[in-house]
Scaffold this motif. Structure first.
Motif, short mmCIF file in Angstrom:
data_model
loop_
_atom_site.label_atom_id
_atom_site.label_comp_id
_atom_site.label_asym_id
_atom_site.label_seq_id
_atom_site.Cartn_x
_atom_site.Cartn_y
_atom_site.Cartn_z
N ASP A 167 -1.94 -3.89 -14.27
CA ASP A 167 -0.70 -4.58 -14.77
C ASP A 167 0.16 -3.77 -16.02
O ASP A 167 -0.35 -2.87 -15.40
CB ASP A 167 -1.39 -5.78 -16.04
N SER A 171 1.74 1.68 -14.28
CA SER A 171 2.50 2.15 -13.42
C SER A 171 3.08 3.95 -13.94
O SER A 171 2.61 4.37 -14.98
CB SER A 171 4.38 1.66 -14.30
N VAL A 187 0.09 4.33 -9.83
CA VAL A 187 0.07 3.40 -9.47
C VAL A 187 1.91 2.70 -9.82
O VAL A 187 2.31 3.22 -10.27
CB VAL A 187 -0.74 2.49 -11.02
N ALA A 190 2.66 -4.32 -9.85
CA ALA A 190 1.31 -5.52 -9.98
C ALA A 190 1.35 -6.42 -9.65
O ALA A 190 2.92 -6.94 -9.92
CB ALA A 190 0.59 -5.72 -11.15
N SER A 214 -2.25 -5.06 -6.65
CA SER A 214 -1.02 -4.50 -6.58
C SER A 214 -1.10 -3.32 -5.70
O SER A 214 -1.34 -3.17 -5.15
CB SER A 214 -1.85 -3.42 -8.08
#
Length: 743
Positions: A167, A171, A187, A190, A214
């Protein structure tokens, strides 16, 4: 290199990085370590950390210095500062996914050697991955599976409805594959359920909504994006397929030669194991602890992949086998990987350079050019005015970048004794810095250079010859200025109408002592006529001066005349064609020997001491917080090495007293603003603009400021005064009468 870096158990977490907000130092995202104390994250994480409302802003931040926390696999966190090095902003978006969005930052402080960057592998469909929140907390671990990957975007789905989902705040962090023992991507975002079109609140969950999905940036795209902007050097060497690695090593002449040398020098497995453990510890590599030894092939591979490993091995072997060290270093240069310094030598050098006085540090660019006059040096590497910055992290970053560049320079081509090595460029620069330093840091740098030269096999005579060059150069830097001085003894008078008149006596000192010149006798004259008389004395001096050298006007005054605006005296010039304003055309300083004479012998020694430290003694700043005369006295008695004082932000009447106290107590250089407002609270533009200039450049800097006031009086409103007392400059015999008595 299984011996040097055993594979951790499947599922072990890699080192991660928390990127902290500039506002509240809370984690806003994560990052992944890269080699050479760098880290990779998403560009939108940087925008978020800087407090930008539009986190997809494509504009490169102008001053992106961020605080970070590096979390080692053992859970220990290491605080640091990182500076932006590579910026690839988020690209065109289709509303769901976008390109780019990568940033590389360089850590200012070196990490502990046991904190290593992870390996990378290509992302592929079906991989099980883990991610962690930017806070780095173990409880934030999220498990997922790569459900789709086209090399550009990898979609990752949570494997169950229990546990934590990827979530906000994840990132830029690693997508870690335990099976591959590697990071496979970052990442990026999401996907969330739809929101209410009016108030923006998330709608009640429906089975038709997206859940725990994601998407990330695969390793394949990371490499391509960095290569596209010429930044592929920030990554590890390209992955080599296992079946081609032996062939690559066999084709590498440096690898073959190093393996052969290691086989002879470390034929005993026990000795080879001892050396390998020591080298691994110094270079921050893990190693097996089962009593085994690495093969010579594995050891050679380490020496051709880690630039600090060969110097570290040379440190270990030199005391017992210097001949083998010479052969290893010669072969190591063939690889193009080996650096000059071991990790310990690099750390010690940076620490020693960090103790160099600010005035010497400010001259590093000129020192490098003097030591290596024929070397091609990138302008960006030496540019900037922050070599003596009070920001220790900034200084360390600049020094580290300079040292790493200089490691690759071979130095000059002078002959050296047979069987020995030449003096490399970095050692020559260190020798020059040491020659310019005060005794304590200079001696420490000389000890360091001697130890490194011995380990490199450099003959003592070659190093001493370079030291002689450096000493000769440093002596020239400390030599007295060649510019002649025009000494003007000024006394002020007033006529019956109250107009200001002046009596002048003038001498020229061109290096052989003061020589009296014709100055019109004891007649009184106004400011314009006095300026003409001084310029008339100066004009013939120009014929014998080299281009770019200007005489210095030294105004000798009583203490009541310290603030007479002689620098603003102007002569209209012949036929009014070219005016001449004394302080704008020539460096003009004031000297008040009367104050030192009244203070007596106890501060004459202080003047000589501070004068010797003119280049390295530093400065004191005096403002309202210092207090009056007693506060200045206390400050100067505490700072006995201070060779310069700036006075700013005090009322005019207090300023006059403070300046006189500084000069009477033997401070050779004092700067203040004669035109500052009475209250002084706002401070002086002139003092702010001039303070920080290396001391010997102050007269010229003050002259340049005075010239600017002619063209831009609103922008440069100050009226700087520079007092300069030099214990080594001979003054003419003066009759210093009591200024309170009528003349």
């Amino acid at each position: 290199m299984d011996w040097f870096r055993p594979a951790p158990a499947a599922g072990q977490r890699p080192a991660t990085v928390s990127v902290l907000s500039q506002a509240d130092h809370e984690a806003v995202g994560s990052g992944v370590l890269l080699p050479r104390d760098r880290l990779l994250t998403c560009a939108h994480v940087i925008n978020c950390a800087l407090g930008k409302e539009d986190t997809t802003c494509a504009e490169r931040p102008t001053a992106a210095t961020l605080k970070v926390l590096v979390h080692g696999p053992d859970g220990n966190a290491h605080a640091g500062t990182a500076r932006l090095a590579v910026w690839i902003p988020p690209g065109a978006t289709n509303g769901v996914e976008w390109d780019g969005d990568l940033a590389v930052l360089e850590l200012v402080e070196p990490l502990p050697r046991e904190v290593l960057p992870p390996r990378w592998r290509a992302m592929a469909e079906g991989q099980s991955v883990r991610a962690w929140h930017g806070s780095g907390l173990a409880a934030t671990i999220a498990t997922a599976r790569v459900t789709s990957c086209d090399g550009r975007i990898g979609y990752v789905d949570g494997t169950s409805m229990t546990g934590v989902a990827i979530d906000h705040g994840y990132s830029g962090g690693p997508l870690w594959s335990g099976e591959a023992d590697a990071v496979v991507g970052l990442v990026a975002a999401a996907l969330t359920p739809p929101h209410h079109p009016v108030n923006g609140a998330p709608l009640a969950y429906s089975p038709r909504h997206v859940a725990r999905r994601s998407w990330g940036i695969p390793w394949q795209r990371i490499r391509a994006e960095l290569a596209g902007v010429g930044a592929q050097h920030v990554l590890d060497e390209p992955e080599t397929e296992p079946e081609t690695e032996p062939a690559r090593r066999a084709a590498d002449p440096a690898h073959r030669a190093l393996a052969a040398l290691l086989g002879r020098a470390l034929a005993d497995p026990a000795r080879r194991a001892d050396c390998a453990r020591t080298v691994a510890g110094r270079c921050g590599h893990h190693h097996r602890a089962d009593g085994s030894a690495p093969s010579v092939d594995e050891f050679a591979r380490l020496l051709t992949t880690d630039g600090r490993a060969l110097p570290a091995l040379a440190e270990v072997l030199h005391p017992v086998d210097p001949r083998a060290v010479g052969e290893l270093l010669a072969v190591g240069r063939m690889s193009g990987v080996a650096r000059l310094l071991s990790p310990g030598e690099l750390d010690e050098l940076l620490a020693q350079l960090g103790t160099v006085p600010a005035a010497t540090a400010a001259r590093l660019p000129s020192v490098v050019r003097a030591a290596l006059p024929l070397a091609e040096l990138p302008g960006a590497l030496l540019a900037g005015a922050d070599w003596d910055s009070p920001d220790a992290t900034l200084r360390t970053a600049r020094l580290k970048a300079l040292v790493e560049h200089l490691e690759g320079l071979r130095g000059d081509s002078r002959p050296v004794p047979d069987g020995t090595s030449g003096v490399p460029g970095l050692l020559r620069v260190v020798v020059y810095v040491a020659a310019l330093c005060p005794p304590a840091p200079g001696d420490a740098l000389r000890r360091w250079s001697t130890a490194v030269a011995t380990r490199l096999g450099i003959h003592e005579a070659a190093l001493e010859e370079r030291r002689a060059d450096a000493h000769e150069w440093a002596q020239r830097q400390h030599a007295p200025a060649v510019a002649p001085r025009v000494l003007v003894r000024l006394t002020a008078h007033a006529d019956r109408d109250g107009a200001h008149l002046y009596r002048l006596r003038m001498w020229c000192n061109e290096g052989a002592g003061p020589r009296r010149v014709c100055d019109g006798g004891d007649r009184l004259r106004g400011a314009a006529q006095a300026a003409e008389d001084i310029l008339t004395v100066i004009e013939p001096l120009h014929r014998a001066l080299p281009v770019g050298t200007r005489p210095v006007i030294e105004l000798i005054v009583d203490r009541e005349a310290l603030e007479i605006p002689v620098d603003q005296w102007e002569w209209p010039g012949p036929a009014g064609l070219v005016p001449g304003m004394l302080g704008a055309e020539y460096p003009l300083v004031v000297n008040c020997p009367e104050l030192m004479q009244r203070a007596g012998e106890r501060f004459k020694a202080a003047l000589r001491h501070r004068q010797r430290l003119l280049d390295d003694g530093g400065a004191v700043h005096i403002d309202r917080s210092t207090g009056g005369k007693n506060g200045v006295y206390a400050l100067l008695m505490d700072q006995l090495d201070a060779a310069q004082a700036t006075v700013d932000g005090v009322p005019a009447d207090v300023r006059v007293e403070i300046v006189q106290v500084c000069l009477a107590m033997g401070v050779p250089v004092v700067l203040w603003d004669r035109g500052q407002d009475q209250d002084g609270e706002s401070g002086s533009h002139a003092v702010r603009a001039i303070a920080g200039t290396p001391t010997r450049r102050l007269p010229e800097t003050v002259r340049a400021y005075r010239a600017k006031t002619l063209g831009c009086p609103q922008t440069f409103p100050g009226r700087p005064v520079l007092a300069w007392s030099d214990a080594d400059h001979e003054l003419p015999r003066l009759e210093l009468a009591d200024p309170t008595e009528p003349s």
